[in-house]
Enzyme design. Sequence first.
Site, PDB file in Angstrom:
ATOM      1  N   LYS A 184      22.549   2.806 -23.331  1.00  0.00           N
ATOM      2  CA  LYS A 184      23.503   1.687 -23.325  1.00  0.00           C
ATOM      3  C   LYS A 184      23.078   0.629 -22.308  1.00  0.00           C
ATOM      4  O   LYS A 184      23.139  -0.569 -22.576  1.00  0.00           O
ATOM      5  CB  LYS A 184      24.928   2.200 -23.032  1.00  0.00           C
ATOM      6  CG  LYS A 184      25.518   2.943 -24.224  1.00  0.00           C
ATOM      7  CD  LYS A 184      26.800   3.698 -23.923  1.00  0.00           C
ATOM      8  CE  LYS A 184      27.179   4.560 -25.138  1.00  0.00           C
ATOM      9  NZ  LYS A 184      28.370   5.382 -24.941  1.00  0.00           N
ATOM     10  N   GLN A 227      32.179   7.239 -20.174  1.00  0.00           N
ATOM     11  CA  GLN A 227      31.436   8.110 -21.086  1.00  0.00           C
ATOM     12  C   GLN A 227      32.137   9.456 -21.241  1.00  0.00           C
ATOM     13  O   GLN A 227      32.470  10.111 -20.260  1.00  0.00           O
ATOM     14  CB  GLN A 227      29.997   8.304 -20.553  1.00  0.00           C
ATOM     15  CG  GLN A 227      29.104   9.114 -21.462  1.00  0.00           C
ATOM     16  CD  GLN A 227      28.820   8.415 -22.805  1.00  0.00           C
ATOM     17  OE1 GLN A 227      28.563   7.214 -22.853  1.00  0.00           O
ATOM     18  NE2 GLN A 227      28.897   9.167 -23.892  1.00  0.00           N
ATOM     19  N   ASP A 235      34.986   0.407 -26.291  1.00  0.00           N
ATOM     20  CA  ASP A 235      34.779   1.597 -27.139  1.00  0.00           C
ATOM     21  C   ASP A 235      35.798   1.629 -28.280  1.00  0.00           C
ATOM     22  O   ASP A 235      35.625   2.367 -29.250  1.00  0.00           O
ATOM     23  CB  ASP A 235      34.946   2.886 -26.305  1.00  0.00           C
ATOM     24  CG  ASP A 235      33.603   3.477 -25.885  1.00  0.00           C
ATOM     25  OD1 ASP A 235      32.579   3.131 -26.512  1.00  0.00           O
ATOM     26  OD2 ASP A 235      33.586   4.283 -24.931  1.00  0.00           O
TER      27      ASP A 235
END
Length: 292
Positions: A52, A96, A119
Amino acid sequence: MTLIDGKATAATIKAEIKAEVERIVAAGGKRPHLAAVLVGHDGGSETYVRNKVLACEACGFRSSLIRYEDTITEAELLDCVKQLNEDADVDGFIVQLPLPKHISEQKVIEAIDYRKDVDGFHPINVGRMAIGLPCYISATPKGILELLRRYDIETSGKKCVVLGRSNIVGKPMAQLMMQKQYGDATVTVCHSRSRNLREECLAADIIIAAIGRPEFLTADMVKPGAVVIDVGTTRVPDATRPKGFRLCGDVDFANVASLCSHITPVPGGVGPMTICMLMLNTLAAGKREYYQ
Ligand code: NAP
């Protein structure tokens, strides 16, 4: 049969994002800034977060990586989320997953300001997605929509079967394929309790497989001319590979591919699109496209 090349599509989209970022910056605008919070040292999470950060560089974004040991308390992590919510320079951020067992993932997700939830996991974004309002759409289903669009695959009025009903793939995928402004298809969702799964698949124009069962979808379940999207990525032991495993999809690719009008490979299909969609969401966050 057309092989849907997720790797090439993702590279094209990242180049498009970078060009747009440079236009924004040249016009005096702000470079989008994505922050990632990584707790502990899980191998998979380390790799995802590293990729990422690399994708941010490729897109011309600013990125920040905030690391904690897995001994961090839930209260400390929630405090970090609060600080990121309040940091005016951070346009979007992710925590995460998975998190250590002593921390409630749901509590952390709900603590994130939905306007920075790139997200797309916050209930406000999930709810807005479900009723067709502008929002951050989670990366994997968004990437699949993008592949269908870029390969000019007609979905309107088609019969689509989604295999799997997880919160991160199956459910949002089914919602999006059903909605008029996205898939506009007739959608059936199958799961581990579905009784007539083979017949449902055989009747489908589009099958999106997201169950995590290697080579589950076999040739006798696929109608000639169908579009098959394989989300599955299971690590299967393979002594001939340097890492000792290979990634295996949910589709018996060797026998299904020749039947299809379009199919995604594993790896190189849906996977590369996922991080790329996080980048698109971050660009939207930088532009305040959905929320002020
Ligand atoms: P998950 O949370 O484990 O959900 C799996 C779903 O498949 C569940 O709804 C389950 O049904 C259903 N299922 C399991 N076995 C089945 C069977 N034999 N027949 C029919 N349905 C069955 O998985 P997930 O997180 O959605 O991930 C699915 C796969 O996609 C995994 O391989 C994962 O690694 C991969 N993935 C890839 C990406 C990417 O970017 N490429 C992103 C996310 C996930 P029940 O609800 O009845 O248990």
